[in-house]
Structures are given as structure tokens and as C-alpha cells.
Scaffold this motif. Structure first.
Motif, short mmCIF file in Angstrom:
data_model
loop_
_atom_site.label_atom_id
_atom_site.label_comp_id
_atom_site.label_asym_id
_atom_site.label_seq_id
_atom_site.Cartn_x
_atom_site.Cartn_y
_atom_site.Cartn_z
N LEU A 149 -156.48 44.98 -35.84
CA LEU A 149 -157.47 44.08 -36.41
C LEU A 149 -157.78 44.55 -37.84
O LEU A 149 -158.38 45.61 -38.03
CB LEU A 149 -158.73 44.10 -35.54
CG LEU A 149 -159.93 43.27 -35.97
CD1 LEU A 149 -159.59 41.79 -36.03
CD2 LEU A 149 -161.09 43.49 -34.99
N VAL A 150 -157.34 43.79 -38.81
CA VAL A 150 -157.47 44.21 -40.21
C VAL A 150 -158.65 43.50 -40.87
O VAL A 150 -158.72 42.27 -40.84
CB VAL A 150 -156.17 43.90 -40.99
CG1 VAL A 150 -156.30 44.31 -42.44
CG2 VAL A 150 -154.99 44.60 -40.34
N GLU A 151 -159.55 44.29 -41.41
CA GLU A 151 -160.73 43.70 -42.06
C GLU A 151 -160.84 44.26 -43.48
O GLU A 151 -160.72 45.46 -43.70
CB GLU A 151 -161.98 44.03 -41.23
CG GLU A 151 -163.32 43.76 -41.89
CD GLU A 151 -163.55 42.31 -42.29
OE1 GLU A 151 -163.24 41.40 -41.51
OE2 GLU A 151 -164.05 42.08 -43.42
N ARG A 152 -161.12 43.38 -44.40
CA ARG A 152 -161.21 43.74 -45.82
C ARG A 152 -162.47 44.57 -46.09
O ARG A 152 -162.46 45.54 -46.82
CB ARG A 152 -161.25 42.42 -46.57
CG ARG A 152 -161.31 42.42 -48.03
CD ARG A 152 -161.01 41.01 -48.53
NE ARG A 152 -161.90 40.02 -47.90
CZ ARG A 152 -162.91 39.42 -48.54
NH1 ARG A 152 -163.14 39.70 -49.79
NH2 ARG A 152 -163.67 38.55 -47.92
N LYS A 153 -163.58 44.17 -45.43
CA LYS A 153 -164.86 44.84 -45.67
C LYS A 153 -164.95 46.13 -44.87
O LYS A 153 -164.18 46.36 -43.94
CB LYS A 153 -165.99 43.90 -45.24
CG LYS A 153 -166.03 42.60 -46.05
CD LYS A 153 -167.45 42.31 -46.50
CE LYS A 153 -167.51 41.11 -47.41
NZ LYS A 153 -167.84 39.88 -46.71
N PRO A 154 -165.92 46.99 -45.23
CA PRO A 154 -166.01 48.26 -44.48
C PRO A 154 -166.54 48.11 -43.06
O PRO A 154 -166.44 49.04 -42.26
CB PRO A 154 -166.96 49.10 -45.34
CG PRO A 154 -167.57 48.19 -46.33
CD PRO A 154 -166.79 46.92 -46.38
N ALA A 186 -159.34 47.39 -45.34
CA ALA A 186 -157.89 47.29 -45.56
C ALA A 186 -157.50 45.89 -46.00
O ALA A 186 -158.18 44.92 -45.72
CB ALA A 186 -157.14 47.65 -44.29
N LYS A 187 -156.39 45.84 -46.70
CA LYS A 187 -155.98 44.57 -47.24
C LYS A 187 -154.46 44.48 -47.10
O LYS A 187 -153.76 45.49 -47.08
CB LYS A 187 -156.50 44.58 -48.68
CG LYS A 187 -155.87 43.78 -49.69
CD LYS A 187 -156.83 43.77 -50.90
CE LYS A 187 -155.99 44.21 -52.08
NZ LYS A 187 -156.61 43.99 -53.35
N ILE A 188 -153.97 43.26 -46.97
CA ILE A 188 -152.53 43.09 -46.80
C ILE A 188 -151.90 42.80 -48.16
O ILE A 188 -152.34 41.91 -48.88
CB ILE A 188 -152.23 41.96 -45.80
CG1 ILE A 188 -152.74 42.36 -44.42
CG2 ILE A 188 -150.73 41.67 -45.74
CD1 ILE A 188 -152.59 41.32 -43.37
N LEU A 189 -150.92 43.60 -48.53
CA LEU A 189 -150.28 43.43 -49.84
C LEU A 189 -149.06 42.54 -49.76
O LEU A 189 -148.77 41.78 -50.68
CB LEU A 189 -149.85 44.79 -50.39
CG LEU A 189 -150.93 45.82 -50.66
CD1 LEU A 189 -150.30 47.12 -51.14
CD2 LEU A 189 -151.92 45.31 -51.68
N ASN A 190 -148.37 42.66 -48.64
CA ASN A 190 -147.09 41.99 -48.56
C ASN A 190 -146.76 41.65 -47.12
O ASN A 190 -147.19 42.36 -46.21
CB ASN A 190 -146.01 42.92 -49.12
CG ASN A 190 -145.14 42.16 -50.08
OD1 ASN A 190 -144.84 40.99 -49.85
ND2 ASN A 190 -144.75 42.83 -51.15
N CYS A 191 -146.00 40.59 -46.93
CA CYS A 191 -145.60 40.23 -45.58
C CYS A 191 -144.22 39.62 -45.61
O CYS A 191 -143.95 38.71 -46.38
CB CYS A 191 -146.61 39.25 -44.98
SG CYS A 191 -146.07 38.55 -43.43
N HIS A 192 -143.32 40.18 -44.80
CA HIS A 192 -141.98 39.63 -44.68
C HIS A 192 -141.68 39.43 -43.22
O HIS A 192 -142.05 40.26 -42.40
CB HIS A 192 -140.93 40.60 -45.25
CG HIS A 192 -140.98 40.70 -46.72
ND1 HIS A 192 -140.56 39.68 -47.54
CD2 HIS A 192 -141.43 41.70 -47.53
CE1 HIS A 192 -140.76 40.06 -48.80
NE2 HIS A 192 -141.28 41.27 -48.82
N LYS A 193 -141.00 38.33 -42.92
CA LYS A 193 -140.58 38.15 -41.53
C LYS A 193 -139.11 38.47 -41.45
O LYS A 193 -138.31 37.95 -42.21
CB LYS A 193 -140.87 36.75 -41.06
CG LYS A 193 -140.83 36.65 -39.55
CD LYS A 193 -141.18 35.27 -39.07
CE LYS A 193 -141.09 35.24 -37.56
NZ LYS A 193 -141.19 33.89 -37.03
#
Lengths: 481, 338
Positions: free
Chosen positions: B33-38, B83-90
Motif C-alpha cells: 500500500l503506497v501512500e505519498r503522505k506520511p 513514497a511515490k512511484i517514479l516509473n512503471c513498466h509492464k
């Protein structure tokens, strides 16, 4: 043990059969039981009782040809609401349901009316607006009279806008009067144009209200399903959303106050399939669980436990049977048993009492009894919010505020050495047992009154209704500590 | 070295993300579970419970608190905040995601991606006529939540005086030329918060400027006439909010055909739900599409799913419904891949 794929779909021809078909497609084994509250259909049945619980339901039915019994792991209710025209019939009047399938050939004028002071649902508005957009509005003059236009649905604001651009007039009167004079006459004051308006519609489409008719109500009562004030088979409790009832394993797809169209029902079916799956796992891991200890010698066979169980988890035959899968371990049966014949295995009264005594020995003079749902919340708040100069309470988790009855509270209050007892339950309407928080509050009040009447000095006793996001209430609690 | 792939990566830990992660976890799937905020909870976690006199009004705020606690005790769900997502490849049916947390980049693999990136409240400072930001007594409802949380009652922010007259301006950033949609929740939200404030401060005069009041509870039709007696409802949206020297706000409104100047100690703006500010980057990263209103299309394909306010305005309970019903698609997808 019944197959966990077995589902009873209890419904009318219109909705029930469709739900059965979709459940088959999703790999379940449903049986459709047609219920026709008006008893017009020859294939319909009348439920007499829904016994058993999650994973093992037993539905007793009577039909034209005799008595039947159906068993299933889950039960789904899908009965269409009945649309009630509150105005009575007038010449040229039709319900919106008829309007949707109607071809307005040769008609010059249509008036759409929400007679219910803004109650018509967005889904009703959506279908009516779609219909209007499919009509050639250059040939037909359309007026809409409704105190509130509901646009809280996807794309509705756009449709509303398109209709206005195509010349549909929207009146939003706060009040209106109507009378029957060989056709309907509607009178109201328009606040934008500042004048009285009188409409004599050729065709009047009324946005009728979904209602739950009396026979449904009787049906839900037979099945021990709690209803809200409008007889929807889902008591007004935020935790029941979207399809839960007070009985674990019994679900309702319709009638629900929010829903109307078949799309939303098929959406809910998807959710249900997932829920069946989740519950199946729970059933498998809980099969041999025992939740309530029963002492036959103390039992008065008074059926109180059967009556008070909010989850329909007690089956009374020659003695009460506690259905472990349906049991939520709230202990409300224990609290209400007049004979003290029941014990909640998870937390027995004597265990709680001895824990309280232990805490007093350890120097605590204030204790807090918190229901399961609020336990973590109040513990966290006390940990972080109570300043160090103050004495900390010892917090005990109880399954539900309704688990604590007058006797237990009296025993705790008279242990000696306690200055304060703070009792925490849920808000009314989001308690997991429905009315548990009210029962707890009652017990607290009674005990307080008793001490007052007897003039005995007692610990300070307070009941709080809290929830996890009730920052104001939690602050109040800290201040009072 | 390749880490073990997660069954699902949930982006955003608001109510929808929490609910999705919890349910998947309960069903035995491993979830990141990725969350941008703390912290977990999103906007919904900032809302005060609106119960009045201990009676629940179905605002759903408590469900968020419950969901956060459930996630923290769910062994199958690993929350990753800040945390933040920088890149995504399938690649070969597996999503390869580059995550950034505290300046460090890490890799995660997931079989499915669930976008629950929520919404941004409409920024009222973009509408000059509302004078938001110029006067301390013009607040958004979220700022009011904060005042209530800190003080236990409604006060004017700078002077800490108790206001006597307040008004709510509805449909700020909704139902206008730019945003041709209704934000659905603000009517119910404003009325619930008004009821809460009124229960704490019974002498307060409350006015609503509105277009149409949207249904917000089962008992709407029964409650609304009572509300009309308790509060003043004016079916107009003020053209301009004028800030007076004494800090009060003037609003011109046409009442019974006459234009009048009305004074308020405090104005609360019911700001609508806008697509999240960073939605463009999400659209680009995951190659998903937007709908007419600028939100995500509800059911993107190929292992990417979207739920909650990311797909359009909705309240807490509606988000929960969408997740509970929509997760069937996720579970089917994951099981088909086994």
C-alpha cells in the motif's frame, strides 16, 4: 454441512431470476425462491421462518402445494420496491416508470413533477433525463417542477444542462398546490420570475417514491431481519452498508433506499460474490468454534437470549443452540439472561471482575470499560492526550457496551477502591450490534440512579458515545479524566 | 536480485485504498500500500465524526479510522508511507515499479495495480470573486474541520471570537462552466457540519447559499423541511464575497425581489471534489484514460484498476461500495493469472 456455493435467492420474478442467473455465471449454486407478497403468482412461496445462521441457513416455506424446506450457506433478498404515487390519479397522469417506456406521439406538452419535496432519487432523475433527451424536444414543450433537481450522479449535470439548452423549463418551487379539475392544475410561486404560475399539463409524469409495502415488512419480521424507519430491510446503521443486514450471511440487494436500476443491482452482485468467498474462508476456519458456555441448570427456558440476539445466532429448540458461525461474540445474550445461564467464553464476567480487582491492587483507582470498536481509539488518545500529572485509567476491552448489564456494573462499582468508572460505547447507529450501545447506556443510568436513590457513595460513573474520528468527543473525554 | 512480486500494489491510502488493501489482505493476497503522505487515511481521516447527541448521521468518518487500524494489524498488507512511484513498466504480465522513499529508490513488482489516488479539493483561490485567501474569515470546510478539532467549537480564526452569523456557499468549484459535474457530497457534508456546529453553538445563525440540495440520507425528505426551519436557505450563489474593514463578509442577495446586503462573521466554502492534482503523471505512468470530467475511467484494463474518488466524486460510504463491488474484478484477474 451444506455446500458453501449454495445460495437462496429470495425475490420476485423481476429481480430475483436475473440475480440467480448471474450467480450461476459466477460459479455459485443458487436456488431461486419466488416471493410474491400479493400472492398472485402460482409459483410463489411464503417464508415461515429463516432458521440457522451463516453457512447453514434453513428456510421454511409454504406454497400452493404444501410446505418446503430449503438449505443454503447464504441468503440474498432481491425484491423490487413498489412505486407509490402520492398524489392520486389524475387525467393524463403517468408514473415515471411508464413514461420511460412510452412513445409520446401527438403529444404537445409534458410536465415532469416531483411531488415529494425533493425526495426523488438521482437514479430516477438520471433515467427521466435520458428519456427526455431521446425525445424530439423541438416538437414537445417540457416543463419540470421539482423543489430540488438531483444531479448527484455521473453525467447528470451535463444532461441537466443539455435539457435547459434544448428549451426545457425547470421550475423549483418551495411549495405547490394542485387540484383536480378534469385534469390536474398545479399552482406555485416561481422565485426567479417572481410570479405565480399555473400549469395545466396535458401529460403529467410523476416521480413516484419507492416504498416497501406492508407484506414485505411482515416477511422481514418473520425472517428476523431488522428494518429502518421506512421498512427497508437494513437497519439504519453505517456498518450495514452496502448490503449487510443484522443477520450475518443474509444480504439485501433490493429494496435499498439508494438503489433503483438494474445496473446497481448487478454491481452489488459482484460485491456479494466476493463477500461469499471471504465468508467461506471464515466459515472453514471457525467450524468448531464454541462461543457461549451454557448451563442448563440455570436456564429458565424463557427465550430471552433468542429474542435479544441481534444477529439471529441463537436457535431455540428444547434448549438454546448457539450458532458459532453467526455469533459475533457481543455477549448481549449473556447480559440479558435472567438466569445467569450463559457465559461468553471470550471474556467471562468473573474474568473481567477479577481483572478489575487486579488493577485496583496495582494502584489504579479509575477504570475505563471500552467497547471493542473504540478500545484502540481511547487507548491511543489516553496514551498521547492525557497529561502526565493526571492519574491514568486502566482500560478494559469489552466486546460491546451491551455486554455490561446492571449486575456486572454494580459488582464492579462495589468492589471498593474505585473512584471513577468511565464506560465507552459507540454512537447510536454505528454500533456493530445495533442497539448494544443503548443497552450499555441504560445499564449505566440505572446503576447511577440506584446509588442515588440509596444515597450510597459510589464511584463516578459516566457513559460516553464515541467513534474513531470523534476528535471533539475524545477531547471531552480527556478533559473529564 | 528480484524481489518476490506483490499480488497487488495499491496506490493511495485513503478510504478506498485502505478498504481495497484490507479486503485483498483478508483474502490472502499480499498487498503493498503506497501512500505519498506520511500518514494513512487521506483526506477522509481529517473529518470529524458528525454525530449529534451521540446519534450517528452516517457520515462514514469512523470507517476511515477503523480501516487504518485494520490495515495496521493486517499481516498481508504492508503500508509504505511517504513514497511515490517514479516509473512503471509492464513486462511479461508483471508490473515493475520504481518507488522513491526518503530519497532512496527501490523496485517493486506487482501482478496488479489498483489506483486509489483520490481527489484534490477544489482550490477556491482560483476564483477571484470568492476573496479566498484575502480574508481570514473566509474558510474552506476543511479549515473548519481543523478549527473544530483544535478548539472543540467554531471560532473566527484570527480573533478567536465566537461568530454569530455564518453562511455556507455551496457548489464552489462544482456545477459551473469549468467543472460540469456535481461533487455529490458537499450538500450532505455542509448540512452535517452545520448540524454539528449548531449542536455545540445553538445561538449561531446559519445560512446556506445553494442551487439544489442533493439527497444525503435515508430520511432526507423528512429532515429537509425541519432543516429549512432551523437554517436560512437562499437559492442563489453569491456573485462576490466582499470583505469589510471589521473582518465581516458582505453578500448581496435578492430576497423577495429586493437586493439586500447580508453580513456574515464567517463564510464557509463548500469546495467541490476535483481530480487529483498529480493525475496527469498517473495517467502517463499507467497509461490510463480520463473521462469527460477529468477523472479516471472506472475500469481500466490489463491489470490496472481504479476505485474511489479518483474515478469521480463520491462520499466515504460510496467509495467503500465501489471497492467492495469492484474488487471482484481484481480477484478474478489475480486468480486467472495463477
Amino acid at each position: 454441512m451444506i455446500s458453501l456455493n449454495r445460495v437462496i435467492v429470495l425475490g420476485d420474478e423481476k429481480l430475483g431470476r436475473g440475480v440467480k442467473e448471474s450467480l450461476i455465471n459466477y460459479g455459485f449454486d443458487p436456488i431461486f425462491v419466488e416471493v410474491d407478497p400479493n400472492e398472485k403468482s402460482n409459483n410463489s412461496f411464503r417464508p415461515l421462518a429463516l432458521r440457522g445462521g451463516l453457512g447453514d441457513f434453513n428456510l421454511l416455506l409454504v406454497g400452493k402445494t404444501g410446505y418446503y424446506e430449503e438449505k443454503a450457506a447464504f441468503v440474498v433478498i432481491c425484491l423490487s420496491p413498489v412505486y407509490k404515487n402520492e398524489m392520486g390519479s389524475f387525467k393524463g397522469q403517468m408514473s415515471f416508470e411508464n413514461f420511460l417506456g412510452w412513445d409520446p406521439i401527438g403529444v404537445k406538452e409534458i410536465t415532469i413533477l416531483d411531488p415529494s419535496n425533493g425526495r426523488a432519487l438521482p437514479s430516477v432523475w438520471s433515467s427521466v433525463m435520458n428519456k427526455l433527451l431521446s425525445i424530439d424536444l423541438t416538437k414537445i414543450k417540457v416543463s419540470v417542477v421539482a423543489s430540488q433537481i438531483k444531479v448527484a450522479g455521473e453525467g447528470l449535470e451535463r444532461k441537466y444542462r443539455m435539457l435547459r439548452e434544448q428549451g426545457v423549463i425547470f421550475y423549483k418551487p418551495d411549495e405547490l398546490t394542485y387540484l383536480n379539475d378534469n385534469g390536474i392544475i398545479i399552482r406555485f410561486r416561481d422565485h426567479i420570475m417572481e410570479k405565480e404560475i399555473e400549469l395545466r399539463p396535458e401529460i403529467l409524469v410523476t416521480l413516484d417514491q419507492p416504498t416497501v409495502p406492508y407484506p414485505y415488512k411482515a416477511l422481514f419480521e418473520t425472517m428476523r431481519i431488522e428494518m429502518d424507519q421506512y421498512n427497508y430491510p437494513q437497519d439504519d446503521n453505517v456498518l450495514r452498508f452496502p448490503y449487510y443486514t443484522n443477520r450475518k450471511g443474509v444480504f439485501v440487494l433490493s429494496p435499498l433506499p439508494e438503489f433503483l436500476n438494474e445496473d446497481s443491482v448487478s454491481q452489488l452482485v459482484l460485491g456479494l460474490c466476493l463477500e461469499f468467498k471471504r465468508l467461506s474462508n471464515e466459515i472453514k476456519s471457525n467450524l468448531n468454534r464454541v462461543t457461549i458456555e451454557y448451563n442448563r441448570g440455570q436456564c429458565a427456558y424463557c427465550l430471552t437470549c433468542f429474542r435479544v440476539c441481534p444477529h439471529g445466532a441463537i436457535l431455540f429448540e428444547s434448549k438454546p443452540n448457539f450458532l458459532p458461525l453467526a455469533c459475533e461474540e457481543c455477549g448481549i445474550c449473556v447480559a440479558n439472561c435472567p438466569g445467569e445461564a450463559l457465559k461468553l467464553i471470550k471474556l467471562k464476567y468473573e474474568e473481567l471482575l477479577s481483572n478489575v480487582k487486579e488493577s485496583i491492587k496495582n494502584g489504579f483507582s479509575t477504570i475505563m470499560l471500552s467497547c471493542q470498536r473504540n478500545y484502540n481509539v481511547v487507548s491511543e488518545v489516553i496514551e498521547s492526550g492525557l497529561d502526565l500529572s493526571k492519574e491514568r485509567p486502566c482500560v478494559f476491552e469489552i466486546p460491546c457496551a451491551g455486554y455490561v448489564n446492571e449486575n456486572l456494573l454494580l459488582s464492579i462499582a462495589t468492589v471498593g477502591g474505585l473512584k471513577k468508572i468511565t464506560f465507552v460505547g459507540c454512537k447510536e447507529g454505528n454500533c456493530r450490534t445495533g442497539k448494544g450501545t443503548l443497552r450499555g447506556e441504560m445499564a449505566c443510568k440505572s446503576v447511577k440512579n440506584l446509588f442515588k436513590l440509596l444515597g450510597i457513595e459510589s464511584p463516578i460513573l459516566n457513559f460516553y458515545k464515541l467513534s474513531s474520528q470523534d476528535f471533539i468527543g475524545l477531547k471531552e473525554l480527556i478533559r473529564e479524566m | 536480485m528480484e524481489a518476490k512480486p506483490w499480488d497487488a500494489l495499491v496506490l493511495g491510502a485513503g478510504i478506498s485504498g485502505l478498504e481495497a488493501a484490507n479486503l485483498l489482505g483478508e483474502m490472502g493476497f499480499e498487498v503493498l500500500l503506497v501512500e505519498r503522505k506520511p500518514q494513512l487515511g487521506g483526506y477522509a481521516a481529517l473529518y470529524q465524526c458528525k454525530a449529534v447527541d451521540g446519534k450517528c448521521v452516517e457520515c462514514g468518518a469512523c470507517l476511515v479510522g477503523d480501516a487504518v487500524r485494520k490495515v495496521l494489524s493486517n499481516k498481508k498488507v504492508v503500508p509504505m508511507t511517504g513514497a511515490k512511484i517514479l516509473n512503471c513498466h509492464k513486462d511479461n504480465g508483471l508490473f515493475k515499479l520504481e518507488l522513491m522513499r526518503e530519497g532512496e529508490v527501490s523496485l517493486a513488482f506487482a501482478k496488479a495495480v489498483i489506483l486509489c489516488n483520490g481527489f484534490s479539493p477544489f482550490d477556491p483561490s482560483t476564483q477571484k470573486n470568492l476573496s479566498y485567501g484575502k480574508a481570514s474569515n473566509i474558510l474552506t470546510a476543511l479549515e473548519v474541520e481543523e478549527i473544530l478539532r483544535n478548539n472543540g467549537k467554531l471560532l473566527r480564526p484570527e480573533t478567536l471570537e465566537v461568530p454569530k452569523t455564518i453562511c455556507f456557499v455551496q457548489c464552489v468549484g462544482s456545477r459551473n462552466e469549468k467543472n460540469i459535474y456535481c461533487s455529490k457530497v458537499c450538500c450532505g457534508y455542509a448540512i452535517r457540519i452545520a448540524n454539528l456546529i449548531k449542536s455545540i453553538q445553538p445561538d449561531l445563525n446559519i445560512t446556506f447559499f445553494y442551487m439544489d440540495i442533493q439527497t444525503f440520507s435515508r430520511s432526507f425528505a423528512d429532515d429537509f423541511p425541519k432543516l429549512k426551519q432551523k437554517y436560512t436557505f437562499i437559492r442563489q450563489i453569491p456573485g462576490e464575497l466582499i470583505v469589510n474593514n471589521d473582518g465581516s463578509i458582505s453578500v448581496y442577495a435578492k430576497l423577495d425581489g429586493v437586493i439586500k446586503e447580508l453580513y456574515y462573521d464567517l463564510v464557509i466554502l463548500s469546495c467541490g471534489i476535483s481530480p487529483p492534482e498529480d493525475l496527469d503523471s498517473v495517467v502517463e505512468l499507467f497509461k490510463v484514460k480520463r473521462n469527460n470530467d477529468g477523472f479516471l475511467r472506472p475500469s481500466p484494463e490489463g491489470g490496472i484498476f481504479a476505485f474511489g474518488t479518483a474515478t469521480g466524486p463520491k462520499g466515504i460510504t460510496d467509495c467503500i461500495r465501489e471497492v467492495r463491488c469492484g474488487l471482484k474484478g481484481v480477484v478474478d484477474y489475480l486468480e486467472a493469472g495463477k
